[in-house]
Design an enzyme around this catalytic site. Structure first.
Site, PDB file in Angstrom:
ATOM      1  CG  ASP A   1     -20.789 -25.947   6.576  1.00 58.61           C
ATOM      2  OD1 ASP A   1     -21.178 -26.875   5.853  1.00 58.61           O
ATOM      3  OD2 ASP A   1     -19.784 -25.249   6.293  1.00 58.61           O
TER       4      ASP A   1
ATOM      5  NE  ARG B   1      -3.158   2.656   2.651  1.00 54.99           N
ATOM      6  CZ  ARG B   1      -2.768   3.398   3.664  1.00 54.99           C
ATOM      7  NH1 ARG B   1      -1.925   2.911   4.553  1.00 54.99           N
ATOM      8  NH2 ARG B   1      -3.200   4.631   3.806  1.00 54.99           N
TER       9      ARG B   1
ATOM     10  CG  ASP C   1     -19.110   6.684  13.562  1.00 54.60           C
ATOM     11  OD1 ASP C   1     -18.267   7.279  14.252  1.00 54.60           O
ATOM     12  OD2 ASP C   1     -20.313   6.567  13.912  1.00 54.60           O
TER      13      ASP C   1
ATOM     14  CG  ASN D   1     -11.630  -0.724   8.925  1.00 55.46           C
ATOM     15  OD1 ASN D   1     -11.096  -1.352   9.841  1.00 55.46           O
ATOM     16  ND2 ASN D   1     -10.955   0.017   8.078  1.00 55.46           N
TER      17      ASN D   1
ATOM     18  CD  GLN E   1     -14.061   6.504   2.944  1.00 53.83           C
ATOM     19  OE1 GLN E   1     -13.296   6.957   2.096  1.00 53.83           O
ATOM     20  NE2 GLN E   1     -13.791   5.402   3.618  1.00 53.83           N
TER      21      GLN E   1
ATOM     22  CG  HIS F   1     -24.644 -22.330  12.383  1.00 52.40           C
ATOM     23  ND1 HIS F   1     -24.190 -23.191  11.397  1.00 52.40           N
ATOM     24  CD2 HIS F   1     -23.935 -22.642  13.500  1.00 52.40           C
ATOM     25  CE1 HIS F   1     -23.257 -23.974  11.889  1.00 52.40           C
ATOM     26  NE2 HIS F   1     -23.080 -23.673  13.168  1.00 52.40           N
TER      27      HIS F   1
END
Lengths: 372, 476
Positions: B450, B285, B343, B394, B372, B446
């Protein structure tokens, strides 16, 4: 003016080291201060602060300020009625509600704001406006400017170059007004035009007027020159030094409590929530597949929240459960596109996922959101 | 005669019904007195009509725009009563008296007249009335800390008793916790504060808000003298905490979240967590960031996480599916619309990147940037927020390592990414090195997924991120 500012800075740096009481007490019956910030909320907070905390008996204050692009509505106005909120959001223009009455104005750096602080007893708007006219004429004798009995200042007998508003408290009062020097008139007219239909309210309406910049009359004029001329006239009339003190609205030591005041002015509850009760009665057409649906909407909005919501839709166009969830969800919710978008997209999660339903829902919700 | 009987008798109701029909005029006067008796502990106050005072500039009428009080509220002198407007001027009208509001003469938007009554206030006759004119001499600024407190955003003058005590003892009102209405500072509050300072014992004060003139005022000057002779004893009463509970209705987006989360918890969740070594990805990165910046895009780790997830979903499509209401059918979604929890002011919003299966890492970065900036400006559209098939959260940007994320219906899986920490690890040669470690916590439905499937998906995702070059092999 550059030398003046430099002198001010030096003076200010000495003053900053002295206790704040010394900053405020000067010789003479007046004080001229100018904000270093162009943030509308910070500047409005300074007005609040002086109004709440200063003893204006011995000393009146003239506060000079300018803002980066913002629309400022009066205390009892309805922002949906007064301006194009969608355009404001797109252009990133701030919206503020001031504590004084009066109508809506557009501010940018080409517009200057003047606030005259006095005791309640000495509150007198005409005198202040005449002071401004006198200063303008001293600067440019050929300017045809005069004060109307509506407390506007007109240029050439027809164009409004200044609007006025005032706030009176128990012992103190202030009168503030704008002065158009070189504002962006095209942005001004586009943002002050409301696209929202079907609004009914008792909020104070603005009176539209043709405006003109002083710069258009005389291209040699700048905002700085105007501020200086007015400060000079104020100094003469109050028999004080022609001295402008710079003030930083973020200085919590000098203005204790200013941060909270600034924050409060930015809350949704103040800017939108203080709108007097109003109703929205409108309709829109939705083109869906081969047909066009005509939808009628009626909403009552109080404190910026939807109190009552009626959407007149053909029955079964949406599953009844989902339709009632929408109405229930909107009731009590903020009359705000962002809040509504979050609400409707979240509601959709618990419903069967078929594309048909999705597209109907999106179509209806997007039209509803456009009303806000 | 009847009035006296009322005061001495406990069951007022009984008396009222007994007498009201028999006696007419006296019964009315009777019930009026009763009303006063019931609502205030202080015996009959005087009702004063507070008139709207002169606004200045020759103004005779104003419009009432907002009431700050309602009938039955108690007010102190200088409290704000209402906001009126006249010709571009907004005026705050403050009370001249201490007392209880008995009548509002106008409704919102009515025209009020200068010189005519605005509100009726019942004042305590023993307290006296403030002068007609507004007080001209404002207390100089340096004393305000002893005389004013902030109530509901308005600087309000404290009662005379409170002011005197504060000045005499050099107490700043901002340091006192008020126990009166709207946290008003009562005399008791100052006395309690003083008691804590000197250790003196104070006589218990009455609970009533409207305080009748106290004999106990004399106790305070006596305290310093007593202190010399008395051993300080801690005040036996618990510390008065005047914070009040605040109840608000659940509305709008929050209400919708209640529904969604209730539905989500009906899904049987199972969790699976693992640790990812991002050392190589961190380096990659760093190399790619400037390239992205040249193209005007901020490159975070998320585009890599998202692309790797999509590659994994190609191998394990059941994780990108949806189970219908009756659990009869599973729909395998063709598009990988990967949601990214964000957020914002509203709370946790989940916009999604559409069709990640045909996007490059750079495309994803561009789209993330767009979402964003819209998210922080509060301008996300409905299409940005609907249609998600799989979600990554995240939460590590705020903090935390392991989490137990809740699946967002109608999806069947979600991953929560912890923060990246530099931790010591052993390499192949058995040497300790600095590794960039991040934890991931998956939750899956579930009923159709599995443990083995989840584990294999996670391992594949992990291998792409621990060795980013391997992503090149499978990129479409």
């Amino acid at each position: 003016m550059v030398l003046q500012s430099f002198k001010n800075c030096l003076w200010l740096s000495c003053v900053l080291r002295t206790p704040k009481a010394c900053f405020w007490s000067t010789a003479g019956g007046g004080l001229i201060i100018q904000s270093v910030s162009s943030d509308v909320y910070q500047n409005l907070a300074v007005e609040d602060w002086i109004h709440d905390h200063m003893d204006l008996e011995k000393q009146q204050i003239l506060f000079l300020w300018r803002n980066s692009p913002a629309v400022v509505i009066g205390r009892h106005q309805n922002p949906w009625q007064e301006c194009n909120l969608r355009l404001l959001r797109q252009k990133n223009i701030k919206l503020a509600r001031r504590r004084s009455g009066g109508g809506t104005v557009y501010h940018d750096l080409g517009n200057i704001n003047l606030t005259f602080f006095t005791t309640r007893k000495k509150y007198e708007r005409m005198g202040n406006l005449k002071l401004i006219v006198k200063a303008l004429k001293a600067l440019r004798p050929q300017l045809d400017v005069h004060v109307t009995d509506r407390y506007d200042i007109l240029l050439d007998r027809q164009y409004k170059i200044s609007g006025t508003a005032a706030k009176l408290g128990r012992t103190s009062a202030y009168h503030h007004c704008t002065l158009l020097c070189n504002a962006d008139k095209s942005v001004l007219s586009s943002v002050l035009k409301s696209p929202y239909k079907g609004l009914k309210s008792n909020a104070t309406p603005s009176v539209p007027a043709s405006v003109k910049n002083l710069f258009e009359e005389d291209a040699s004029l700048t905002s700085e020159m105007l501020l200086d001329a007015i400060a000079k006239e104020y100094a003469v009339q109050h028999q004080i030094d022609h001295h402008i003190t710079l003030i930083n609205p973020a200085d919590e030591t000098l203005l204790p409590g200013i941060t909270n005041k600034t924050k409060e002015l930015q809350t949704w509850e103040w800017v939108y929530g203080k709108t007097p009760k109003f109703s929205v009665s409108t309709c829109f057409n939705m083109a869906y597949k081969d047909s066009v649906l005509h939808v009628k909407v009626n909403m009552d909005v109080k404190h910026g929240r939807i109190e009552v919501c009626n959407i007149d839709l053909p029955e079964q166009w949406l599953p009844p459960g989902l339709y009632s969830e929408l109405v229930k969800g909107l009731t009590g919710s903020k009359f705000c596109p962002n809040e509504t978008t979050a609400l409707v997209t979240t509601l959709l999660r618990v419903y069967p996922q078929d594309d048909e339903l999705h597209s109907r829902w999106s179509l209806l919700c997007e039209n509803m959101i456009r009303l806000m | 005669v009847y009035i006296h009987r009322v005061r001495s008798c406990s069951s007022i109701r009984f008396i009222k019904s007994k007498y009201v029909c028999v006696f007419d005029k006296s019964a009315l006067k009777f019930s009026h007195q009763q009303r006063l008796f019931r609502t205030s502990p202080v015996s009959c106050g005087q009702i004063v009509q507070f008139k709207l005072s002169d606004i200045g500039e020759g103004i005779t009428e104003v419009t009432v725009k907002e009431w700050y009080i309602k009938e039955g509220d108690s007010v102190s002198q200088f409290d704000s009563i209402c906001e009126v407007q006249s010709d571009k001027a907004s005026v705050t009208i403050t009370s001249r008296y201490d007392g209880i509001i008995r009548k509002l003469h106008y409704s919102i938007d009515d025209i009020a007249f200068v010189g005519k009554p605005l509100v009726d206030i019942e004042i305590d006759a023993s307290k006296g009335v403030a002068p007609e004119e507004d007080v001209v001499e404002t207390p100089p600024m340096s004393h305000e800390e002893h005389t004013h407190q902030e109530i509901k955003g308005h600087k309000t003058l404290a009662t005379p008793a409170v002011r005197r005590l504060a000045m005499e003892n050099n107490i700043k009102l901002s340091e006192i916790v008020g126990t009166g209405k709207d946290n008003r500072i009562l005399k008791e509050d100052i006395l309690n504060y003083l008691a804590k300072q000197t250790g003196a014992i104070l006589p218990p004060s009455p609970k009533a808000e409207i305080v009748p003139p106290l004999r106990k005022t004399e106790a305070v000057p006596a305290a310093p003298k007593d202190k010399a002779r008395r051993i300080p004893v801690p005040v036996s009463r618990p510390i008065a905490f005047s914070g009040k509970d605040k109840t608000e209705p659940v509305t709008g987006f929050q209400k919708a979240m209640v529904k969604t989360m209730s539905a989500a918890l009906k899904i049987p969740h199972f969790g699976y967590s693992d640790e990812i070594d991002l050392t190589q990805l961190v380096q990659l990165r760093e190399e790619l960031k400037p390239l992205a910046e040249l193209r005007g895009v901020k490159l975070s780790f998320m585009p890599f996480f998202i692309k790797a997830a999509s590659l994994g979903l190609l191998q394990y499509p059941i994780l990108n599916a949806s189970l219908d209401e009756n659990c009869q059918n599973v729909t395998y979604k063709a598009s990988h619309n990967i949601g990214v929890a964000m957020d914002t002011e509203q709370g946790l919003i989940v916009p999604n990147v559409k069709n990640v299966q045909v996007c490059s890492v750079f495309d994803i970065a561009v789209e993330l940037n767009r979402l964003q900036s819209l998210g922080s400006a509060g301008q996300l559209g409905t299409s940005d927020l609907t249609g998600g098939t799989f979600t990554l959260s995240n939460i590590g940007t705020i903090g935390g390592t392991y989490a137990k994320p809740v699946i967002l219906p109608p999806e069947v899986a979600i991953g929560a990414l912890g923060k990246i920490q530099v931790l010591p690890r052993f390499n192949g040669k058995g040497e300790v090195f600095k590794a960039q470690i991040m934890n991931v916590s998956w939750s899956a439905d579930h009923r159709i997924i599995d443990g083995a499937t989840m584990a294999r998906f996670s391992n594949l995702w992990k291998s792409y991120l621990e060795n980013p070059a391997s992503m090149l092999l499978d990129l479409k």
